[in-house]
Design an enzyme around this catalytic site. Structure first.
Site, mmCIF file in Angstrom:
data_model
loop_
_atom_site.group_PDB
_atom_site.id
_atom_site.type_symbol
_atom_site.label_atom_id
_atom_site.label_comp_id
_atom_site.label_asym_id
_atom_site.label_seq_id
_atom_site.Cartn_x
_atom_site.Cartn_y
_atom_site.Cartn_z
ATOM 1 N N SER A 1 0.823 -1.211 0.000
ATOM 2 C CA SER A 1 0.000 0.000 0.000
ATOM 3 C C SER A 1 0.857 1.261 0.000
ATOM 4 C CB SER A 1 -0.926 0.004 1.223
ATOM 5 O OG SER A 1 -1.838 -1.065 1.173
ATOM 6 N N ARG B 1 1.571 4.248 -3.093
ATOM 7 C CA ARG B 1 1.340 5.661 -2.796
ATOM 8 C C ARG B 1 2.623 6.466 -2.894
ATOM 9 N NH1 ARG B 1 -2.432 2.542 -0.566
ATOM 10 N NH2 ARG B 1 -4.521 3.371 -0.086
ATOM 11 N N GLN C 1 -9.222 2.222 -0.835
ATOM 12 C CA GLN C 1 -8.966 2.540 -2.241
ATOM 13 C C GLN C 1 -9.864 3.668 -2.724
ATOM 14 O OE1 GLN C 1 -9.358 -1.062 -4.490
ATOM 15 N NE2 GLN C 1 -7.665 -2.101 -3.472
ATOM 16 N N LYS D 1 -12.837 -8.986 -4.211
ATOM 17 C CA LYS D 1 -11.388 -8.814 -4.293
ATOM 18 C C LYS D 1 -10.891 -9.459 -5.591
ATOM 19 C CE LYS D 1 -10.180 -6.576 -0.502
ATOM 20 N NZ LYS D 1 -9.289 -5.396 -0.525
ATOM 21 N N ARG E 1 -13.164 -14.235 -2.360
ATOM 22 C CA ARG E 1 -12.261 -14.918 -1.434
ATOM 23 C C ARG E 1 -12.992 -15.808 -0.433
ATOM 24 N NH1 ARG E 1 -7.652 -10.116 -0.713
ATOM 25 N NH2 ARG E 1 -6.460 -10.771 -2.552
ATOM 26 N N ARG F 1 -13.229 -6.992 -11.881
ATOM 27 C CA ARG F 1 -13.510 -6.287 -10.633
ATOM 28 C C ARG F 1 -14.245 -4.971 -10.891
ATOM 29 N NH1 ARG F 1 -8.221 -6.411 -6.949
ATOM 30 N NH2 ARG F 1 -9.738 -5.649 -5.428
ATOM 31 N N SER G 1 -13.644 1.393 2.312
ATOM 32 C CA SER G 1 -12.689 1.125 1.244
ATOM 33 C C SER G 1 -11.608 2.192 1.238
ATOM 34 C CB SER G 1 -13.379 1.087 -0.126
ATOM 35 O OG SER G 1 -12.417 1.004 -1.161
ATOM 36 N N ARG H 1 -3.326 -14.113 -2.643
ATOM 37 C CA ARG H 1 -3.546 -14.433 -1.232
ATOM 38 C C ARG H 1 -4.213 -15.804 -1.051
ATOM 39 N NH1 ARG H 1 -1.511 -10.008 0.914
ATOM 40 N NH2 ARG H 1 -2.030 -7.982 -0.011
ATOM 41 N N ASP I 1 -7.557 -8.091 3.982
ATOM 42 C CA ASP I 1 -6.764 -8.967 3.117
ATOM 43 C C ASP I 1 -6.266 -10.215 3.837
ATOM 44 O OD1 ASP I 1 -6.968 -7.466 0.772
ATOM 45 O OD2 ASP I 1 -5.302 -6.174 1.335
#
Length: 448
Positions: free
Chosen positions: A29, A33, A176, A354, A358, A129, A174, A403, A327
């Site tokens: 993450s 950024r 994001q 995701k 998941r 997605r 979220s 994952r 996650d």
């Protein structure tokens, strides 16, 4: 391993005595950024510890395509010469974000208030997605989005030529979406305000402040209200990326379920909006301790020591913790399989959208390995069998999800029979050194 190449079947066998030091790659993450904000600053940002997985490398390519100069030294130090807020150039080619939902959504936000047009695509998983959760608030700034049905990639974003400041309440937790809106707000006049009912990871807020943006967060009855002053001149930074807690989850959980294990995972970010898994594991009775707690680059970090924990107990994970460990639920469900009793996970509908669904992916594989799993749209439960009692023996589908692939490989370290996955290639998107790192610790993981 490549998330875009030939499938790589892998099998995990029962192991004992994992030991040593696990050098986890940089936080994904923060790496995304760092590159994006470095590209929007004026001057040279220097980054050490950047995660060099495919997801982050795709973001670096996107920033180059939009005009930033990005180089890497032989010692792994990255240099980003930014173009300034609103200074992105129009890319000549389609931007391929690979497997990264974080990358594509943040980049869309960063360019949405610049007068340029960019087309985004990704791999088979990313192109399934939903993007409307980001393009809807970006439309409030004046940006336009044209994509496939259901708001999916490939998608073209036409940036706003006269952007407006926005006040936006994030409908679902979220980071994001919040981050995309804040990045868009950088090149809008006045104040952009984001309201979130449930706190999500706050790396964007911390990093925006570090780059010189005027940003304030207020906790009210309405939720967290984040106010950003638009059109700042961002100042370049020197960034040391802490190691990724989401990646650390895998060796930590492996040690907890593998007999005779004692490992040290140094320099892990413990931002409270990211550390929910470690809190949950300790509540389950895990022998997991924090050593040398300190702060680096505005982020709390510590060394984690994880030891074999044969007496884990199932618990009910508080729903309000979901955003801080979203996650990590797949690998938590693996630990839950070796606990006594039922582990209940609620408030987790975000897992359905995701890289894969998941909940469904883990439930299907765990059941094939002899574990009872119940599920609903927003919850699931795993009924553990205790240490030494999980059958295993199945081949589990990774669904192009890094994952999911890693979680089932961790499972097989302590099952009665080996556990296989159909494709370990996607692991490279976030944790390119997973295989050699786990092998060095003593895990018996092999390519088929």
């Amino acid at each position: 391993m490549s998330g875009h190449g030939t499938p790589t079947p892998m099998t995990s066998h029962a192991s004992t005595g994992l030991s040593g030091e696990a050098a986890i790659p940089g936080d994904k993450s923060i790496s995304h950024r760092s590159l994006i904000l470095g590209a929007l600053a004026v001057g040279e940002t220097t980054i050490t510890g950047l995660l060099e997985g495919e997801d982050v490398l795709d973001t670096a390519k996107a920033m180059r395509a939009m005009g930033a100069e990005i180089t890497r030294d032989g010692d792994g130090t990255w240099h980003v010469h930014g173009v300034g807020t609103g200074g992105f150039a129009e890319p000549d080619q389609v931007i391929d974000c690979g497997n990264s939902g974080t990358g594509v959504r943040l980049i869309m936000g960063a360019m949405a208030t610049s007068p340029i047009t960019a087309t985004f695509t990704g791999d088979a998983s990313l192109n399934k997605r939903p993007m409307a959760r980001v393009t809807d608030p970006l439309a409030l700034f004046g940006a336009q989005a044209v994509g496939r049905s259901g708001g999916r990639l490939p998608m073209t974003i036409v940036g706003a030529r006269a952007p407006l400041p926005v006040r936006y309440e994030v409908p679902v937790p979220s980071a994001q979406v919040k981050s995309a809106v804040l990045l868009a707000g950088l090149n809008a006049p006045g104040e952009t305000v984001v309201i979130e009912r449930e706190a999500t990871r706050d790396h964007s807020e911390r990093m925006l402040a570090g780059f010189g943006a005027t940003i304030a967060t207020e906790v009210t009855n309405e939720g967290r209200i984040i106010t950003l002053q638009g059109q700042p001149e961002l100042k370049p930074q020197t960034i040391a990326v802490p190691r990724d807690p989401s990646s650390a989850a895998f060796p930590v959980c492996a040690a907890l379920i593998t007999e005779g294990s004692d490992i040290l995972v140094p320099n892990i970010g413990l931002n409270p909006t990211r550390a929910g898994l470690f809190t949950t594991l300790r509540e389950m009775g895990a022998d997991l301790t924090y050593e040398n707690q300190r702060e680096e680059g505005g982020e709390p970090v510590a060394d984690l020591r994880a030891r074999f924990s044969p007496n884990l107990k199932g618990i009910s994970v508080p729903p309000d913790r979901a955003a801080s460990m979203i996650d990590e639920y797949p690998v938590l469900s693996v630990v839950a399989a070796f606990a006594q009793g039922t582990t209940e996970m609620r408030g987790v509908k975000e897992l359905r959208v995701k890289e894969s669904d998941r909940i469904d992916a883990m439930a299907t594989g765990l059941r094939a390995c002899g574990i009872t799993v119940d599920e609903g749209e927003d919850w699931w439960t795993v009924t553990g069998l205790g240490h030494g009692n999980v059958p295993g023996g199945a081949t589990c589908a990774s669904h192009l999800d890094h994952r999911i692939a890693m979680s089932f490989l961790i499972l097989g370290l302590a099952t009665q029979k080996p556990v296989s996955i159909d494709d370990g290639a996607p692991i490279a998107t976030s944790f390119p050194v997973f295989e050699p790192l786990m092998t060095t610790l003593g895990a018996n993981i092999r390519r088929d």
